[in-house]
Design an enzyme around this catalytic site. Structure first.
Site, PDB file in Angstrom:
ATOM      1  N   THR A  44       0.838  -1.201   0.000  1.00  9.66           N
ATOM      2  CA  THR A  44       0.000   0.000   0.000  1.00  9.66           C
ATOM      3  C   THR A  44       0.875   1.254   0.000  1.00  9.66           C
ATOM      4  O   THR A  44       2.083   1.193   0.209  1.00  9.66           O
ATOM      5  CB  THR A  44      -0.930   0.026   1.228  1.00  9.66           C
ATOM      6  OG1 THR A  44      -0.142   0.041   2.409  1.00  9.66           O
ATOM      7  CG2 THR A  44      -1.860  -1.183   1.239  1.00  9.66           C
ATOM      8  N   LYS A  48       4.527   1.692  -2.436  1.00 16.36           N
ATOM      9  CA  LYS A  48       4.388   1.123  -3.781  1.00 16.36           C
ATOM     10  C   LYS A  48       5.590   1.387  -4.674  1.00 16.36           C
ATOM     11  O   LYS A  48       5.877   0.587  -5.566  1.00 16.36           O
ATOM     12  CB  LYS A  48       3.115   1.625  -4.443  1.00 16.36           C
ATOM     13  CG  LYS A  48       1.856   1.082  -3.800  1.00 16.36           C
ATOM     14  CD  LYS A  48       0.624   1.560  -4.538  1.00 16.36           C
ATOM     15  CE  LYS A  48      -0.625   0.929  -3.946  1.00 16.36           C
ATOM     16  NZ  LYS A  48      -1.791   1.153  -4.807  1.00 16.36           N
ATOM     17  N   ASN A  69       1.834  -3.060  -6.319  1.00 13.51           N
ATOM     18  CA  ASN A  69       0.864  -3.240  -5.238  1.00 13.51           C
ATOM     19  C   ASN A  69       0.738  -4.700  -4.814  1.00 13.51           C
ATOM     20  O   ASN A  69       0.031  -5.010  -3.855  1.00 13.51           O
ATOM     21  CB  ASN A  69      -0.503  -2.639  -5.575  1.00 13.51           C
ATOM     22  CG  ASN A  69      -1.210  -3.333  -6.706  1.00 13.51           C
ATOM     23  OD1 ASN A  69      -0.742  -4.333  -7.249  1.00 13.51           O
ATOM     24  ND2 ASN A  69      -2.345  -2.794  -7.092  1.00 13.51           N
ATOM     25  N   ASP A  84      -3.572  -2.818 -10.651  1.00 11.14           N
ATOM     26  CA  ASP A  84      -4.454  -1.706 -10.988  1.00 11.14           C
ATOM     27  C   ASP A  84      -4.477  -1.443 -12.506  1.00 11.14           C
ATOM     28  O   ASP A  84      -5.298  -0.670 -12.967  1.00 11.14           O
ATOM     29  CB  ASP A  84      -4.007  -0.414 -10.286  1.00 11.14           C
ATOM     30  CG  ASP A  84      -4.209  -0.500  -8.791  1.00 11.14           C
ATOM     31  OD1 ASP A  84      -5.110  -1.242  -8.345  1.00 11.14           O
ATOM     32  OD2 ASP A  84      -3.455   0.177  -8.061  1.00 11.14           O
TER      33      ASP A  84
END
Length: 85
Positions: A44, A48, A69, A84
């Site tokens: 987190t 990162k 991540n 992501d």
């Protein structure tokens, strides 16, 4: 705790191991050494980007984004991913 008995996957949730003091990321190798059964980690903010120098490889997505991540352990390799993307 065994989460997926067929695969014998367990988890370690390390909350607050690091504070927002970036100098503490230097303790990352010790976290790994102290927990040899870890198969992966979730990363987190603010780590990162800071964790990248401690990894052996980055996925194409992590390279393109410049942040990690998820870390997957494959043998002795730590591979950074970014889910992501």
């Amino acid at each position: 705790e065994i989460l997926f008995p067929a695969k014998k996957v367990s988890f370690l949730f390390v909350s607050g191991f690091f504070s927002e003091d970036s100098a503490e990321i230097s303790l990352f190798p010790q976290l790994i050494a102290d927990n040899p059964n870890i198969a992966g980690l979730n990363v987190t903010i603010p780590y990162k980007q800071q964790v990248i120098p401690y990894l052996n490889e980055l996925s194409a997505e992590a390279k393109a984004i410049g942040a990690v991540n998820t870390i997957v352990f494959e043998g002795n390799k730590l591979i950074g991913h970014n889910t992501d993307a």
